[in-house]
Design a protein around this motif. Structure first.
Motif, PDB file in Angstrom:
ATOM      1  N   GLU A  17     -10.208 -20.511  73.174  1.00  0.00           N
ATOM      2  CA  GLU A  17     -11.348 -21.484  72.825  1.00  0.00           C
ATOM      3  C   GLU A  17     -10.334 -22.824  72.040  1.00  0.00           C
ATOM      4  N   THR A  22     -12.391 -26.124  72.716  1.00  0.00           N
ATOM      5  CA  THR A  22     -13.793 -25.912  72.832  1.00  0.00           C
ATOM      6  C   THR A  22     -14.205 -25.123  71.734  1.00  0.00           C
ATOM      7  N   ALA A  25     -16.421 -27.348  69.460  1.00  0.00           N
ATOM      8  CA  ALA A  25     -17.977 -27.564  70.263  1.00  0.00           C
ATOM      9  C   ALA A  25     -18.876 -26.233  69.672  1.00  0.00           C
TER      10      ALA A  25
END
Length: 175
Positions: A17, A22, A25
């Motif tokens: 991640e 990500t 997020a």
């Protein structure tokens, strides 16, 4: 084999991640960091458990075709599966920790492998047959990290409180 599967399941849980961008997020969502980590852990544990559940149909088939005079007690089988899920869950938690410490998935995998292999070394160095640690006090300390003896006890149908909780019950506790 346990070590390799645990490493594969856990090494990139958070580091991937972070590497792909990500994680920000996820952190910007309404989820707390603890909820993100718990979700990652539970998904890995569910996958680990399903991998072991896939071995149940062949086991049931073998149980069905056994001659009537051969009996296999179910207790050690059930506790053996339970032990594998618990010890694997501990390894997955360790892999998740290392995955959260680095963005490099390869480094996370190597750290997880080395840490889990250290548990193998604990078994080797405390072995009565060829271990290098002979002092009973040190053997007792290191025995808390001996996951292979935990698996062996579970596979024989013995569930000790210290294997599940990490605590021992003294004789004066009355439990």
């Amino acid at each position: 084999l346990l070590i390799l599967v645990v490493v594969e399941l856990s090494h990139d849980a958070i580091s991937r991640e972070r590497a792909h961008g990500t994680l920000d997020a996820l952190r910007a969502s309404a989820l707390t960091p603890g909820a993100i980590a718990l979700g990652k852990y539970l998904s890995m544990l569910a996958t680990w458990s399903l991998l072991w559940a896939a071995t149940l149909p062949p086991l049931a088939f073998l149980w069905a075709v056994l001659p009537p005079d051969v009996t296999v007690p179910a207790g050690p089988v059930i506790t053996g599966y339970t032990g594998v899920v618990l010890v694997g869950g501990a390894g997955l938690a360790l892999g998740l920790l290392f995955s959260s410490l680095t963005a490099d998935t390869r480094l996370s995998a190597m750290l997880t492998f080395v840490a889990l292999f250290a548990f193998v070394l604990v078994k080797i160095v405390t072995s009565p047959a060829f271990g290098i640690v002979r002092d009973p006090a040190w053997v007792a300390r290191l025995d808390a990290f001996n996951l292979f003896d935990v698996l062996e006890r579970f596979s024989r149908g013995f569930v000790h409180l210290r294997d599940v909780t990490g605590k021992t019950v003294s004789q004066g506790d009355g439990q």
